[in-house]
Design a protein around this motif. Structure first.
Motif, PDB file in Angstrom:
ATOM      1  N   CYS A   1     -21.285   0.130  20.124  1.00 31.61           N
ATOM      2  CA  CYS A   1     -21.279  -0.524  18.815  1.00 31.61           C
ATOM      3  C   CYS A   1     -20.447  -1.795  18.734  1.00 31.61           C
ATOM      4  O   CYS A   1     -20.226  -2.306  17.630  1.00 31.61           O
ATOM      5  CB  CYS A   1     -20.889   0.468  17.724  1.00 31.61           C
ATOM      6  SG  CYS A   1     -19.563   1.585  18.117  1.00 31.61           S
ATOM      7  N   GLY A   2     -20.018  -2.344  19.884  1.00 35.15           N
ATOM      8  CA  GLY A   2     -19.344  -3.633  19.844  1.00 35.15           C
ATOM      9  C   GLY A   2     -18.219  -3.644  18.830  1.00 35.15           C
ATOM     10  O   GLY A   2     -17.352  -2.775  18.832  1.00 35.15           O
ATOM     11  N   ASP A   3     -18.245  -4.629  17.928  1.00 35.24           N
ATOM     12  CA  ASP A   3     -17.195  -4.755  16.920  1.00 35.24           C
ATOM     13  C   ASP A   3     -17.704  -4.419  15.522  1.00 35.24           C
ATOM     14  O   ASP A   3     -17.159  -4.889  14.522  1.00 35.24           O
ATOM     15  CB  ASP A   3     -16.620  -6.177  16.933  1.00 35.24           C
ATOM     16  CG  ASP A   3     -15.734  -6.430  18.140  1.00 35.24           C
ATOM     17  OD1 ASP A   3     -15.580  -5.512  18.969  1.00 35.24           O
ATOM     18  OD2 ASP A   3     -15.207  -7.540  18.259  1.00 35.24           O
ATOM     19  N   THR A   4     -18.753  -3.601  15.441  1.00 39.78           N
ATOM     20  CA  THR A   4     -19.241  -3.157  14.130  1.00 39.78           C
ATOM     21  C   THR A   4     -18.434  -1.950  13.672  1.00 39.78           C
ATOM     22  O   THR A   4     -17.808  -1.971  12.620  1.00 39.78           O
ATOM     23  CB  THR A   4     -20.747  -2.825  14.204  1.00 39.78           C
ATOM     24  OG1 THR A   4     -21.459  -4.025  14.509  1.00 39.78           O
ATOM     25  CG2 THR A   4     -21.252  -2.277  12.880  1.00 39.78           C
ATOM     26  N   LEU A   5     -18.445  -0.903  14.477  1.00 40.10           N
ATOM     27  CA  LEU A   5     -17.740   0.347  14.169  1.00 40.10           C
ATOM     28  C   LEU A   5     -16.697   0.588  15.246  1.00 40.10           C
ATOM     29  O   LEU A   5     -17.001   0.504  16.442  1.00 40.10           O
ATOM     30  CB  LEU A   5     -18.753   1.502  14.144  1.00 40.10           C
ATOM     31  CG  LEU A   5     -18.206   2.925  14.055  1.00 40.10           C
ATOM     32  CD1 LEU A   5     -17.506   3.159  12.723  1.00 40.10           C
ATOM     33  CD2 LEU A   5     -19.340   3.934  14.244  1.00 40.10           C
ATOM     34  N   PHE A   6     -15.475   0.857  14.838  1.00 41.43           N
ATOM     35  CA  PHE A   6     -14.411   1.259  15.757  1.00 41.43           C
ATOM     36  C   PHE A   6     -14.057   2.712  15.483  1.00 41.43           C
ATOM     37  O   PHE A   6     -14.385   3.246  14.424  1.00 41.43           O
ATOM     38  CB  PHE A   6     -13.138   0.418  15.544  1.00 41.43           C
ATOM     39  CG  PHE A   6     -13.299  -1.042  15.856  1.00 41.43           C
ATOM     40  CD1 PHE A   6     -13.897  -1.466  17.024  1.00 41.43           C
ATOM     41  CD2 PHE A   6     -12.816  -1.996  14.975  1.00 41.43           C
ATOM     42  CE1 PHE A   6     -14.028  -2.812  17.316  1.00 41.43           C
ATOM     43  CE2 PHE A   6     -12.938  -3.341  15.257  1.00 41.43           C
ATOM     44  CZ  PHE A   6     -13.545  -3.757  16.431  1.00 41.43           C
ATOM     45  N   ASN A   7     -13.344   3.351  16.405  1.00 42.56           N
ATOM     46  CA  ASN A   7     -12.781   4.662  16.108  1.00 42.56           C
ATOM     47  C   ASN A   7     -11.838   4.492  14.928  1.00 42.56           C
ATOM     48  O   ASN A   7     -10.868   3.738  15.000  1.00 42.56           O
ATOM     49  CB  ASN A   7     -12.018   5.223  17.303  1.00 42.56           C
ATOM     50  CG  ASN A   7     -12.912   5.529  18.492  1.00 42.56           C
ATOM     51  OD1 ASN A   7     -12.581   5.212  19.617  1.00 42.56           O
ATOM     52  ND2 ASN A   7     -14.058   6.126  18.250  1.00 42.56           N
ATOM     53  N   ALA A   8     -12.129   5.164  13.825  1.00 42.45           N
ATOM     54  CA  ALA A   8     -11.315   5.138  12.608  1.00 42.45           C
ATOM     55  C   ALA A   8     -11.220   3.751  11.976  1.00 42.45           C
ATOM     56  O   ALA A   8     -10.305   3.476  11.221  1.00 42.45           O
ATOM     57  CB  ALA A   8      -9.909   5.693  12.872  1.00 42.45           C
ATOM     58  N   GLY A   9     -12.179   2.882  12.256  1.00 35.34           N
ATOM     59  CA  GLY A   9     -12.118   1.548  11.672  1.00 35.34           C
ATOM     60  C   GLY A   9     -13.451   0.833  11.690  1.00 35.34           C
ATOM     61  O   GLY A   9     -14.487   1.392  12.051  1.00 35.34           O
ATOM     62  N   ALA A  10     -13.411  -0.441  11.293  1.00 33.06           N
ATOM     63  CA  ALA A  10     -14.599  -1.294  11.275  1.00 33.06           C
ATOM     64  C   ALA A  10     -14.179  -2.701  11.664  1.00 33.06           C
ATOM     65  O   ALA A  10     -13.020  -3.083  11.498  1.00 33.06           O
ATOM     66  CB  ALA A  10     -15.227  -1.305   9.893  1.00 33.06           C
ATOM     67  N   GLY A  11     -15.122  -3.480  12.174  1.00 33.00           N
ATOM     68  CA  GLY A  11     -14.833  -4.850  12.561  1.00 33.00           C
ATOM     69  C   GLY A  11     -14.572  -5.730  11.354  1.00 33.00           C
ATOM     70  O   GLY A  11     -15.068  -5.458  10.256  1.00 33.00           O
ATOM     71  N   ASN A  12     -13.804  -6.795  11.565  1.00 34.14           N
ATOM     72  CA  ASN A  12     -13.575  -7.739  10.467  1.00 34.14           C
ATOM     73  C   ASN A  12     -14.750  -8.723  10.377  1.00 34.14           C
ATOM     74  O   ASN A  12     -15.623  -8.747  11.242  1.00 34.14           O
ATOM     75  CB  ASN A  12     -12.243  -8.478  10.650  1.00 34.14           C
ATOM     76  CG  ASN A  12     -12.253  -9.412  11.846  1.00 34.14           C
ATOM     77  OD1 ASN A  12     -13.100 -10.296  11.960  1.00 34.14           O
ATOM     78  ND2 ASN A  12     -11.301  -9.225  12.752  1.00 34.14           N
ATOM     79  N   CYS A  13     -14.735  -9.529   9.325  1.00 37.28           N
ATOM     80  CA  CYS A  13     -15.840 -10.468   9.089  1.00 37.28           C
ATOM     81  C   CYS A  13     -15.357 -11.912   9.090  1.00 37.28           C
ATOM     82  O   CYS A  13     -16.016 -12.796   8.536  1.00 37.28           O
ATOM     83  CB  CYS A  13     -16.512 -10.137   7.753  1.00 37.28           C
ATOM     84  SG  CYS A  13     -17.113  -8.443   7.647  1.00 37.28           S
ATOM     85  N   HIS A  14     -14.208 -12.172   9.727  1.00 34.64           N
ATOM     86  CA  HIS A  14     -13.557 -13.481   9.609  1.00 34.64           C
ATOM     87  C   HIS A  14     -14.219 -14.595  10.418  1.00 34.64           C
ATOM     88  O   HIS A  14     -14.058 -15.759  10.103  1.00 34.64           O
ATOM     89  CB  HIS A  14     -12.092 -13.394  10.065  1.00 34.64           C
ATOM     90  CG  HIS A  14     -11.272 -12.411   9.300  1.00 34.64           C
ATOM     91  ND1 HIS A  14     -11.327 -12.305   7.925  1.00 34.64           N
ATOM     92  CD2 HIS A  14     -10.380 -11.487   9.704  1.00 34.64           C
ATOM     93  CE1 HIS A  14     -10.496 -11.352   7.524  1.00 34.64           C
ATOM     94  NE2 HIS A  14      -9.908 -10.832   8.595  1.00 34.64           N
ATOM     95  N   ASN A  15     -14.918 -14.264  11.489  1.00 37.91           N
ATOM     96  CA  ASN A  15     -15.409 -15.298  12.408  1.00 37.91           C
ATOM     97  C   ASN A  15     -16.930 -15.291  12.506  1.00 37.91           C
ATOM     98  O   ASN A  15     -17.504 -15.047  13.549  1.00 37.91           O
ATOM     99  CB  ASN A  15     -14.785 -15.104  13.798  1.00 37.91           C
ATOM    100  CG  ASN A  15     -13.281 -15.251  13.764  1.00 37.91           C
ATOM    101  OD1 ASN A  15     -12.773 -16.314  13.438  1.00 37.91           O
ATOM    102  ND2 ASN A  15     -12.567 -14.174  14.060  1.00 37.91           N
ATOM    103  N   GLY A  16     -17.554 -15.561  11.365  1.00 31.97           N
ATOM    104  CA  GLY A  16     -19.013 -15.678  11.364  1.00 31.97           C
ATOM    105  C   GLY A  16     -19.741 -14.486  10.787  1.00 31.97           C
ATOM    106  O   GLY A  16     -20.961 -14.393  10.914  1.00 31.97           O
TER     107      GLY A  16
END
Length: 202
Positions: free
Chosen positions: A111-126
């Protein structure tokens, strides 16, 4: 069966080469979940050493040099004769992000930087928060509970603390933090979507 392998976001390309060599595999494809340099930085040397073809979201071609195949939602990536991975169009962290889902009895999500263990990716860079929300609500939340989660980074300790700051009574998150504190990232914890439903505040 064929010894063919696919490397996902191989920033540390030497680690990928060593892992493949230890298993007797030949890396024939490189998948980038998105265009950020911390996911694509090992593409060129890995492709040079193996001849592997680079694949990523079709709209990322301007930002990922030497891309051989552009992916759209529903496209299937075959590795050898037996492995099939389905590309999911998962905008949010960036607008050209894919997650890939294995077609196996117990599915796995890279899942790349969409879903993390206990988290989610940020939306700051595009990226964009409303798109990330739609990706979670319309796609990831509908996958089977048993789906194994392989994120692009392991921030589980920090993410569990974030969850607990918002959900101080989350006993599952607290128990997991106690268990995983100081974990060895070479032997990282692999969660499932069922686990994420209980510990991931997102």
């Amino acid at each position: 069966d064929t010894g063919e392998a696919l490397a996902v976001d191989p920033l540390d390309y030497e680690k990928c080469l060593n892992a493949a060599k230890a298993e007797g595999w030949n890396i024939t494809q490189i998948l980038n979940t998105h265009e950020h340099r911390d996911h694509t930085g090992g593409n060129a040397p890995l492709a040079q050493k193996t001849g592997a073809k680079i694949i990523a979201h079709k709209n990322a071609s301007a930002k990922i040099p030497d891309m051989a195949r552009g992916l759209g939602a529903g496209d299937v990536i075959k590795v050898g004769k037996t492995v099939e991975l389905e590309a999911l169009g998962t905008p949010g962290h960036t607008m050209s992000h894919v997650c890939v889902l294995s077609h196996t009895d117990q599915p796995s999500l890279f899942c790349g930087d969409t879903l993390f263990n206990a988290g989610a990716g940020n939306c700051h860079n595009g990226g964009h928060p409303s798109e990330l929300y739609k990706t979670f609500s319309e796609q990831l939340s509908k996958l089977p509970d048993a789906t194994l989660i392989y994120p692009g980074h392991d921030y589980i300790e920090n993410n569990l603390r974030f969850t607990l700051a918002r959900e101080p009574d989350n006993k599952r998150a607290q128990a997991m933090l106690d268990k995983l504190k100081g974990q060895d990232l070479d032997d990282a914890y692999v969660s499932t979507l069922a686990v994420e439903r209980g510990i991931n505040t997102f």
